[in-house]
Design an enzyme around this catalytic site. Sequence first.
Site: not given
Length: 210
Positions: A57, A65, A68, A151
């Site tokens: 990222k 993020k 958020r 991930e």
Amino acid sequence: MAPTSRQLLELRDGFQRFLLEYEFGLREIETKISILSDEFQHMHDYNPIEHVNSRVKSFDSIAAKVRRKGLDGGFATVRRHIHDIAGVRITCAFTADVYRLFDLLTAQDDVTVVRVKDYIARPKPSGYQSLHAVVTVPVFLSSGTVHVPVELQFRTVAMDFWASLEHKIYYKYDQAVPARLTAELTEAAGLAAELDARMERLHREIHDAD
């Protein structure tokens, strides 16, 4: 008080070091996948891995993020709460291959499974299907060993095509997708799952006949 130029440089350098660990963790996983792919290519009758995509990222994506999630703290807090900074998507031919690759990758001694979300066995209401997992791999640095989260997303070709189309539609409509299109997307997900099942049956029949 606004940060000084020195503080900004230190923050930039610290973030670059932070991201570098994820890039190294990504390389470890990519190497493992590459070895499995080469083995299937040379030692077996077919390779279940269709293609692999990976990314780390960007700063803007991580910062968004963090906002958020309402996180407050340094890099240790970000590492603890955000697990998809490094990500790999593995696209397979068939659903059985998804689980086979997941088992082969996570059975390795230095791969630790943190979390699994099986959206193939239990699709999202939208119809989205994929096998998600967060794993950690050790990265050996001069300063010591760091266990980096990565991930993993495992999909079939049909699942990947559907997810790509869904992403484009939601982006175009800025998340406010008309109900008619949402219903069509859900129906298309069912058709994609049916196609996966049918193609896998054909594949098994062909190989059983050999």
